[in-house]
Design an enzyme around this catalytic site. Structure first.
Site, PDB file in Angstrom:
ATOM      1  N   HIS A 221       0.843  -1.212   0.000  1.00 31.15           N
ATOM      2  CA  HIS A 221       0.000   0.000   0.000  1.00 31.15           C
ATOM      3  C   HIS A 221       0.873   1.255   0.000  1.00 31.15           C
ATOM      4  O   HIS A 221       0.635   2.199  -0.747  1.00 31.15           O
ATOM      5  CB  HIS A 221      -0.882   0.056   1.262  1.00 31.15           C
ATOM      6  CG  HIS A 221      -1.991  -0.947   1.304  1.00 31.15           C
ATOM      7  ND1 HIS A 221      -2.292  -1.680   2.422  1.00 31.15           N
ATOM      8  CD2 HIS A 221      -2.892  -1.321   0.358  1.00 31.15           C
ATOM      9  CE1 HIS A 221      -3.340  -2.460   2.178  1.00 31.15           C
ATOM     10  NE2 HIS A 221      -3.717  -2.260   0.924  1.00 31.15           N
ATOM     11  N   LYS A 245     -19.222  -6.446   3.422  1.00 30.34           N
ATOM     12  CA  LYS A 245     -18.946  -7.828   3.863  1.00 30.34           C
ATOM     13  C   LYS A 245     -17.653  -7.960   4.656  1.00 30.34           C
ATOM     14  O   LYS A 245     -17.052  -9.007   4.705  1.00 30.34           O
ATOM     15  CB  LYS A 245     -18.860  -8.758   2.640  1.00 30.34           C
ATOM     16  CG  LYS A 245     -20.154  -8.955   1.917  1.00 30.34           C
ATOM     17  CD  LYS A 245     -20.025 -10.129   0.976  1.00 30.34           C
ATOM     18  CE  LYS A 245     -20.891  -9.940  -0.249  1.00 30.34           C
ATOM     19  NZ  LYS A 245     -20.288 -10.421  -1.457  1.00 30.34           N
ATOM     20  N   ARG A 295      -2.214  -6.002  -8.200  1.00 26.93           N
ATOM     21  CA  ARG A 295      -1.123  -6.943  -7.962  1.00 26.93           C
ATOM     22  C   ARG A 295      -1.068  -7.998  -9.053  1.00 26.93           C
ATOM     23  O   ARG A 295      -0.042  -8.274  -9.634  1.00 26.93           O
ATOM     24  CB  ARG A 295      -1.298  -7.618  -6.605  1.00 26.93           C
ATOM     25  CG  ARG A 295      -1.047  -6.676  -5.453  1.00 26.93           C
ATOM     26  CD  ARG A 295      -1.613  -7.222  -4.194  1.00 26.93           C
ATOM     27  NE  ARG A 295      -3.049  -7.402  -4.313  1.00 26.93           N
ATOM     28  CZ  ARG A 295      -3.845  -7.765  -3.322  1.00 26.93           C
ATOM     29  NH1 ARG A 295      -3.351  -8.027  -2.142  1.00 26.93           N
ATOM     30  NH2 ARG A 295      -5.139  -7.884  -3.498  1.00 26.93           N
ATOM     31  N   SER A 333      -3.248  -7.529   2.858  1.00 30.43           N
ATOM     32  CA  SER A 333      -3.559  -7.281   4.267  1.00 30.43           C
ATOM     33  C   SER A 333      -4.016  -8.571   4.926  1.00 30.43           C
ATOM     34  O   SER A 333      -3.692  -8.844   6.085  1.00 30.43           O
ATOM     35  CB  SER A 333      -4.672  -6.234   4.394  1.00 30.43           C
ATOM     36  OG  SER A 333      -4.205  -4.995   3.945  1.00 30.43           O
TER      37      SER A 333
END
Ligand code: PNS
Length: 374
Positions: A221, A245, A295, A333
């Site tokens: 990030h 979600k 990515r 993450s």
């Protein structure tokens, strides 16, 4: 109404424009023949009008147009025909003003127009006092007064422009230094007519949003944020507080604080909590660009969907992708959370300044089997 071939106006129009009548070129009034040109009025030829609208954009979606020194009203009527919502025509000459009304009647556009008989300078000052805004302003003054009067009026016209608005000036030759001082225009020559288009100067600050959950912020990030900060004047990192979600163990405030810590050296980066839609947040921040990291191909589907959805909510919104550096292409993450929760080291995966905090925060001590065995 006078007939072609029987009046001098017909002959003058034919000589100047190469055609017997002025006609509306495109849009809902396409092909409608306009009334003969009154004495003393120099009409813009259909082909110049066509070329001009080719460069302005063929069709339009609402907005107001102001047609100054309107003459026959052909420019403003062409704009109405091509989608402008309303037009104001300013014309001093009584006979010309009557011809504009006649032409609005012929094109059935009377309801969307206002014809003002008066002096351009005075009327422009009045419109500015009333706070009126226009997306398109035509100024086609008689050539003998173009230089002096446009020089004085142009700054007022620029102030009347709505965001994204343009002023179009017709003249016999290039406009002089006086005009160049007040605004920078782009000129094109069509036969004996020079058309100069001035755009409203927009604020030059380009703000981009870097949105995400940042649960927690990773080295990947930070790489994307710092590369975005080199491309834009200002970057706002938006920490989603109600991401679909997803429930985060770490409140948005704490996630934001971690980003502030690692992004401290980047002078043009700030961090905010984003509560609602990304597009609403972007509008509030004066931004129309989101920057996201990509990515691998697997990111593409979801990002493509979000980018398209955001454009349905905000048509001018752009999503710009920065390719992750190879060393970060497998970093996420969720991987950081999993490794840290199991007591593994996330060194290198998150910036060093927050390593300890992340390790301890996400660590989940193993549950003891609760059967009382020793
Ligand atoms: O790091 P993430 O989980 O990919 O970030 C997702 C985020 C915060 C960028 C996304 O959920 C988002 O934009 N949320 C704001 C709500 C919104 O605008 N939703 C409509 C677009 S899908």
């Amino acid at each position: 109404m006078q007939q072609p071939g029987t009046n001098a106006a017909y002959a003058r129009t034919a000589m100047r424009t190469g055609s017997a009548y002025l006609r509306i070129v495109a849009g809902e009034a396409r092909g409608v023949r306009l009334a003969p040109v009154p004495e003393g009025v120099r009409p813009t030829a259909d082909r110049v009008r066509e070329a001009l609208f080719n460069s302005l954009g063929q069709f339009f979606d609402g907005g107001e147009v102001l047609d100054l020194y309107a003459g026959t009203g052909a420019l403003g009527i062409e704009a109405l025909s091509r989608g402008y919502e309303r037009a104001t025509f300013v014309e001093k000459n009584r006979r010309a003003a009557a011809v504009i009304r006649e032409n609005l009647g012929r094109t059935r556009l009377t309801d969307r127009a206002e014809v003002v008989r008066g002096d351009v300078r005075g009327e422009v000052e009045r419109l500015a006092r009333e706070g009126r805004e226009y997306r398109l302003i035509f100024a086609d003054p008689p050539y003998r007064i173009a230089e002096s009067e446009i020089g004085e009026v142009l700054p007022l016209l620029m102030a009347l422009l709505a965001p994204g608005g343009r002023v179009v000036v017709e003249s016999g030759g290039p406009l002089g230094a006086q005009q160049a001082e007040s605004a920078k225009g782009v000129s094109r020559r069509y036969g004996g007519t020079t058309v100069t288009i001035f755009e409203r100067p927009e604020p030059t600050m380009h703000v981009a949003i870097c949105p995400g959950s940042f649960d927690p912020v990773t080295s990947g990030h930070l790489d994307v944020i710092s590369r975005a900060s080199a491309l834009f004047d200002h970057v706002v990192v938006a920490v989603g507080s109600n991401v679909r979600k997803k429930t985060s163990k770490l409140p948005a405030d704490d996630r934001a604080r971690l980003i502030e810590k690692v992004a401290k050296p980047l002078q043009n980066v700030s961090v905010e909590i984003m509560e609602g839609l990304l597009v609403d947040f972007a509008r509030e921040q004066g931004a129309r660009v989101a920057v996201k990291g990509l990515r691998a191909g697997s990111d593409f589907e979801a990002e493509f969907q979000q980018a398209q959805l955001n454009r349905t909510l905000y048509a001018d919104f752009e999503t710009v992708f920065i390719m992750a550096a190879p060393e970060h292409s497998f970093l996420s993450s969720s991987a950081v959370r999993e490794i840290a929760s199991l007591g593994g080291s996330v060194k290198g995966l998150v910036p060093d300044e927050i390593l300890e905090t992340v390790q301890s925060f996400y660590y989940e001590p193993p549950m003891r089997s609760g059967n009382g065995e020793k």
